[in-house]
Motif scaffolding. Structure first.
Motif, PDB file in Angstrom:
ATOM      1  N   ASP A 376      39.912  -7.906 -31.010  1.00 28.52           N
ATOM      2  CA  ASP A 376      38.995  -8.850 -30.353  1.00 28.52           C
ATOM      3  C   ASP A 376      38.570  -8.355 -28.977  1.00 28.52           C
ATOM      4  O   ASP A 376      37.393  -8.441 -28.605  1.00 28.52           O
ATOM      5  N   SER A 377      39.529  -7.852 -28.196  1.00 26.94           N
ATOM      6  CA  SER A 377      39.191  -7.412 -26.840  1.00 26.94           C
ATOM      7  C   SER A 377      38.324  -6.159 -26.870  1.00 26.94           C
ATOM      8  O   SER A 377      37.440  -5.992 -26.016  1.00 26.94           O
ATOM      9  N   ASN A 378      38.540  -5.284 -27.842  1.00 25.79           N
ATOM     10  CA  ASN A 378      37.683  -4.107 -27.975  1.00 25.79           C
ATOM     11  C   ASN A 378      36.239  -4.501 -28.266  1.00 25.79           C
ATOM     12  O   ASN A 378      35.292  -3.968 -27.678  1.00 25.79           O
ATOM     13  N   MET A 379      36.076  -5.461 -29.187  1.00 26.41           N
ATOM     14  CA  MET A 379      34.733  -5.898 -29.564  1.00 26.41           C
ATOM     15  C   MET A 379      34.023  -6.537 -28.368  1.00 26.41           C
ATOM     16  O   MET A 379      32.852  -6.235 -28.087  1.00 26.41           O
ATOM     17  N   ALA A 380      34.758  -7.417 -27.650  1.00 25.19           N
ATOM     18  CA  ALA A 380      34.140  -8.096 -26.511  1.00 25.19           C
ATOM     19  C   ALA A 380      33.739  -7.104 -25.427  1.00 25.19           C
ATOM     20  O   ALA A 380      32.649  -7.195 -24.843  1.00 25.19           O
ATOM     21  N   PHE A 381      34.610  -6.141 -25.140  1.00 22.43           N
ATOM     22  CA  PHE A 381      34.308  -5.184 -24.086  1.00 22.43           C
ATOM     23  C   PHE A 381      33.163  -4.253 -24.487  1.00 22.43           C
ATOM     24  O   PHE A 381      32.279  -3.954 -23.676  1.00 22.43           O
ATOM     25  N   GLU A 382      33.169  -3.777 -25.727  1.00 24.54           N
ATOM     26  CA  GLU A 382      32.129  -2.841 -26.156  1.00 24.54           C
ATOM     27  C   GLU A 382      30.752  -3.488 -26.124  1.00 24.54           C
ATOM     28  O   GLU A 382      29.757  -2.860 -25.752  1.00 24.54           O
ATOM     29  N   GLN A 383      30.667  -4.769 -26.514  1.00 17.11           N
ATOM     30  CA  GLN A 383      29.370  -5.457 -26.476  1.00 17.11           C
ATOM     31  C   GLN A 383      28.859  -5.578 -25.042  1.00 17.11           C
ATOM     32  O   GLN A 383      27.658  -5.439 -24.781  1.00 17.11           O
ATOM     33  N   LEU A 384      29.774  -5.833 -24.114  1.00 13.65           N
ATOM     34  CA  LEU A 384      29.379  -5.955 -22.719  1.00 13.65           C
ATOM     35  C   LEU A 384      29.059  -4.585 -22.132  1.00 13.65           C
ATOM     36  O   LEU A 384      28.086  -4.422 -21.384  1.00 13.65           O
ATOM     37  N   ASP A 385      29.860  -3.584 -22.479  1.00 12.01           N
ATOM     38  CA  ASP A 385      29.691  -2.248 -21.921  1.00 12.01           C
ATOM     39  C   ASP A 385      28.400  -1.584 -22.401  1.00 12.01           C
ATOM     40  O   ASP A 385      27.751  -0.847 -21.651  1.00 12.01           O
ATOM     41  N   GLU A 386      28.016  -1.850 -23.664  1.00 14.02           N
ATOM     42  CA  GLU A 386      26.808  -1.228 -24.211  1.00 14.02           C
ATOM     43  C   GLU A 386      25.548  -1.676 -23.502  1.00 14.02           C
ATOM     44  O   GLU A 386      24.577  -0.925 -23.388  1.00 14.02           O
ATOM     45  N   THR A 387      25.518  -2.923 -23.024  1.00 10.94           N
ATOM     46  CA  THR A 387      24.314  -3.471 -22.400  1.00 10.94           C
ATOM     47  C   THR A 387      24.299  -3.309 -20.886  1.00 10.94           C
ATOM     48  O   THR A 387      23.320  -3.666 -20.240  1.00 10.94           O
ATOM     49  N   ALA A 388      25.413  -2.825 -20.326  1.00 15.51           N
ATOM     50  CA  ALA A 388      25.492  -2.667 -18.866  1.00 15.51           C
ATOM     51  C   ALA A 388      24.824  -1.373 -18.432  1.00 15.51           C
ATOM     52  O   ALA A 388      24.725  -0.410 -19.195  1.00 15.51           O
ATOM     53  N   ASP A 389      24.375  -1.354 -17.185  1.00 14.10           N
ATOM     54  CA  ASP A 389      23.758  -0.160 -16.622  1.00 14.10           C
ATOM     55  C   ASP A 389      24.806   0.934 -16.447  1.00 14.10           C
ATOM     56  O   ASP A 389      25.886   0.701 -15.900  1.00 14.10           O
ATOM     57  N   ALA A 390      24.491   2.141 -16.925  1.00 15.61           N
ATOM     58  CA  ALA A 390      25.460   3.237 -16.916  1.00 15.61           C
ATOM     59  C   ALA A 390      25.909   3.591 -15.503  1.00 15.61           C
ATOM     60  O   ALA A 390      27.098   3.874 -15.269  1.00 15.61           O
ATOM     61  N   ASP A 391      24.994   3.590 -14.545  1.00 15.18           N
ATOM     62  CA  ASP A 391      25.358   3.927 -13.171  1.00 15.18           C
ATOM     63  C   ASP A 391      26.297   2.881 -12.573  1.00 15.18           C
ATOM     64  O   ASP A 391      27.242   3.218 -11.851  1.00 15.18           O
ATOM     65  N   LYS A 392      26.010   1.602 -12.887  1.00 15.88           N
ATOM     66  CA  LYS A 392      26.881   0.541 -12.370  1.00 15.88           C
ATOM     67  C   LYS A 392      28.268   0.627 -13.003  1.00 15.88           C
ATOM     68  O   LYS A 392      29.279   0.379 -12.348  1.00 15.88           O
ATOM     69  N   VAL A 393      28.328   0.986 -14.287  1.00 16.82           N
ATOM     70  CA  VAL A 393      29.617   1.118 -14.959  1.00 16.82           C
ATOM     71  C   VAL A 393      30.457   2.186 -14.285  1.00 16.82           C
ATOM     72  O   VAL A 393      31.671   2.024 -14.087  1.00 16.82           O
ATOM     73  N   LYS A 394      29.860   3.306 -13.902  1.00 14.46           N
ATOM     74  CA  LYS A 394      30.589   4.360 -13.207  1.00 14.46           C
ATOM     75  C   LYS A 394      31.149   3.849 -11.881  1.00 14.46           C
ATOM     76  O   LYS A 394      32.281   4.173 -11.492  1.00 14.46           O
ATOM     77  N   ASP A 395      30.360   3.049 -11.194  1.00 17.63           N
ATOM     78  CA  ASP A 395      30.810   2.488  -9.926  1.00 17.63           C
ATOM     79  C   ASP A 395      31.971   1.521 -10.145  1.00 17.63           C
ATOM     80  O   ASP A 395      32.957   1.522  -9.406  1.00 17.63           O
TER      81      ASP A 395
END
Length: 747
Positions: A376-395
């Motif tokens: 469940d936590s993998n699914m929730a995180f991946e859905q959020l991570d896929e739509t997030a801005d890549a540069d912001k994710v690095k930060d």
């Protein structure tokens, strides 16, 4: 009946007088009170005979006869004549009793003995039913004679003493001390992973210790310390008494000024010795320790210096201790933590099979929960991570990495998991501030700790609101308007005490706000009312903070989960999250409304009431204006007043979308990582359990070989039995773990 010892039930050939006249005597002469017996010494007592004694007909024991020995059994209390073997090579009297399955209450001229059966039965009753020694012996007296239980010989004190000795002997027997001469100490280290090839991060081998102390229990001090005998001096979980007293004699108890008033009377030098001794137990190879202690904030400051200054205290230099506070920790959590401290061999006794069965089932349940949590936590995180801005994710990843590196030295580094807005002071911050002010300017004794007492009252009020919301059982967002009950002198007469007992959520707490400002002034507690006013401001700040965070979280769930749900199951789960958020928002909105009304009763000025405006259902509606005030069509939408309450400057210029996405992403990643660690830990625990059982089986094989060489046939049989038990437990654990893994294969 006469019990002969040493000759298979036959009379001892060295006994000079075995006639009835010698067996049934008056018992006159010196009294043997080594068992603390209660003997009736009646003047003019008639001579006892085989047919006549001093109790009513039907009582199955003879009283006031020193020739008799009291035997306590599962069937009741009995008296019999015991004749000992007097051969030159005969064992001592206590050993002769042991060989017959009787445990003497005294090892010199015993007059009371307990059967092994009654001792085993008492320990089992005490373990499973919580039966005290007094209640258990009362049962035996009624089993002896239900008509005259008060006439039965009193052996309660002897049962207390013998049961402790019996428990220790059983512990030694279970651990093989009857098969091999050895000292009670630490067990040998074994390969815990046994070549499983699993990842073994350092946190897997962190020792957790829960510390507490009570140095005011004066009633536990022995009246005659010289009479006290320690059965586990320096063994098991008990420190050695001699070294402990030597440490106390030379140690200096440094008194530190605590940062807040914990109202504790604990001495550091006692806890220093206990901690160092605990860290010696099976600590080979362990470099990390987590300690829970309610005064850790001050106790841990100079711990290393105190240890270095003592010639008796010792701790490995490479040991890294992480202090944590259990202040406010519930008893259930403390009990669970204490249970996890015990080595598995200790927790398995005496209900070995039953406890092992529970351990296997518990690990299988934890494995199932961990596998589901990982998915469940993998699914929730991946859905959020896929739509997030890549540069912001690095930060965000850099922020997380830096926080984990600095958290040991700077706990505030973990604040990145909170919304980074300048917040108004919380209730806890206000409480600490009041305590610090009180510490600098101490007032009357009766007012000390008033801030903490008031804070507890506010917490109880919040629990009442939560309970009332649960009673309503409505998931729709709502605000429960406070139904104020004012304490009057005739309140007790007007309320139905019976109904009030079953409605704790409607009980009125005697806080100054419920009494009213005028009555507080009349009672001379106006300063207490001022403290509550300060705490109430922190309480409304907390409630508004929770409302803001959860409303923004709701928008994120809508935009990132509900709208992009690709299956009915995912959509259902997302809506469940939305309803859970609504419940939290409703509870905090009700807490805010109740708290604001109490501010009025405490005499809050107009400026304060203008700052904390009334909250309506319209204020709790959310839109994309919360997360993105610059999005199309939001020009005329205005955020509710509380969105800018805690922000430095104007909240309309803040980028809510980035801030709440950042926190939401960090929380989702932390949840995913936490479940991954939980799964890894459970897998290792399964391996450790199986390896432990195999190691114990091997130990008993070795002990059996030693006993066979010594021609101790009974010891050999017992070794084979214990070995078989551990082998069966290993197979059951292995099979149950394999079934759990097959039902939940890794994804």
């Amino acid at each position: 009946m006469v019990i002969w010892l040493g000759h298979g039930g036959n009379a001892c050939p060295w006994d000079d007088d075995v006639g009835e006249s010698a067996l049934f005597t008056t018992g006159e002469g010196d009294s043997d009170d080594t068992d603390a017996e209660s003997i009736l010494n009646e003047p003019n007592a008639e001579q006892s005979t085989k047919e006549a004694h001093d109790l009513p007909t039907g009582v199955p024991f003879i009283k006031s006869n020193k020739a008799m020995t009291t035997i306590v059994d599962k069937s009741g209390v009995h008296t019999h004549i015991i004749k000992y073997c007097t051969c030159p090579e005969a064992d001592t009297t206590d050993i002769q009793l042991f060989n017959m399955g009787l445990f003497p209450a005294s090892f010199i001229e015993p007059k009371t003995a307990f059967t092994f059966d009654v001792l085993n039965d008492f320990l089992l009753d005490n373990l499973e039913c919580g039966t005290s020694a007094m209640n258990y012996y009362s049962k035996l007296k009624r089993m002896t004679t239900s008509i005259f239980p008060h006439l039965v010989l009193d052996r309660y004190r002897e049962l207390m003493r013998v049961a402790r000795q019996w428990r220790k002997l059983k512990l030694l027997k279970w651990n093989g001390f009857g098969h091999e001469d050895k000292e009670a100490g630490t067990t040998e280290d074994i390969d815990a992973n046994n070549g499983s090839g699993r990842e073994t991060p350092s946190w897997l081998y962190t020792r957790s210790l829960v510390m507490d102390g009570n140095f005011k229990a004066e009633h536990l001090h022995a009246t005659n310390p010289a009479d006290e005998v320690s059965l586990m001096d320096g063994r098991g979980f008990m420190v050695g008494d001699a070294l402990y007293k030597e440490h106390l004699a030379i140690a200096k108890d440094a008194v530190q000024q605590p940062p807040r008033d914990f109202q504790k009377g604990e001495r550091q030098m006692n806890m220093d010795y206990a901690l160092c001794e605990a860290l010696k137990l099976n600590a080979e190879g362990i470099c990390r320790v987590l300690t829970f202690y309610d005064v850790n904030c001050q106790y841990h400051k100079h711990l290393q210096d105190r240890i270095a200054d003592s010639p008796l205290l010792k701790m490995h230099d490479e040991l890294e201790i992480t202090p944590a506070s259990d202040y406010g920790m519930s008893m259930a959590i403390k009990t669970a933590a204490m249970s996890d401290m015990l080595p598995i061999s200790y927790k398995a006794q005496p209900g070995l099979t039953n406890d092992r069965d529970r351990t296997g089932k518990s690990l299988c349940r934890k494995y199932k929960e961990a596998m589901k949590g990982v998915a469940d936590s993998n699914m929730a995180f991946e859905q959020l991570d896929e739509t997030a801005d890549a540069d912001k994710v690095k930060d965000w990843e850099a922020q997380e990495r830096l926080a984990h590196e600095q958290q040991r030295h700077d706990p505030t580094a973990m604040d990145i998991y909170e919304v980074q807005l300048r917040k108004a002071p919380t209730r806890k911050q206000q409480e600490v501030r009041l305590l610090m002010v009180q510490g600098r300017r101490p007032g009357e004794v009766r007012w000390r700790g008033a801030a903490t007492w008031l804070a507890e009252g506010l917490a109880i009020e919040e629990a009442q609101v939560t309970l009332q919301m649960d009673e309503l059982g409505n998931n729709d967002m709502q605000i429960m308007q406070p139904d104020l009950l004012i304490l009057q002198e005739d309140t007790e007469e007007d309320m139905d005490a019976e109904l009030r007992a079953f409605e704790p959520e409607k009980g009125v707490i005697p806080l100054p706000s419920n009494l009213g400002l005028e009555k507080c002034v009349a009672l001379g507690i106006a300063d207490i009312a001022d403290q509550e006013l300060t705490l109430r401001q922190g309480q409304v700040n907390d409630a508004l903070h929770h409302i803001r965070v959860h409303l923004a979280d709701k928008v994120v769930i809508f935009r990132k989960t509900v709208r992009v749900a690709k299956s009915q199951a995912l959509s259902t789960r997302a809506w469940a999250q939305v309803h859970s958020v609504d419940r939290v928002v409703s509870i905090n909105a009700s807490i805010y409304s109740k708290c604001r009304s109490q501010l009025c009763r405490l005499g809050a000025d107009d400026a304060l009431l203008k700052r904390y405006q009334p909250l309506t259902r319209e204020h709790l509606k959310v839109s994309t204006a919360v997360t993105d005030p610059n999005s199309r069509g939001q020009r005329n939408n205005v955020l509710a007043w509380f969105w800018s309450l805690d922000v430095e400057g104007d909240s309309n210029s803040s980028d809510w979308l980035n801030e709440f996405y950042r926190v939401h992403w960090l929380h989702a990643k932390a949840m995913r990582d936490r479940w991954a660690e939980e799964l890894l830990l459970v897998q290792h625990e399964m391996d450790w359990t199986c390896n432990f059982l195999l190691q114990k089986a091997d130990e008993w094989i070795c002990l059996g070989a030693i006993s066979k060489l010594a021609q101790k046939h009974g010891h050999v049989a017992y070794s084979e039995r214990r070995c078989k038990i551990y082998q069966c437990l290993f197979r059951e654990a292995r099979d149950s773990f394999n079934q759990a893994k097959a039902a939940w294969p890794p994804v």
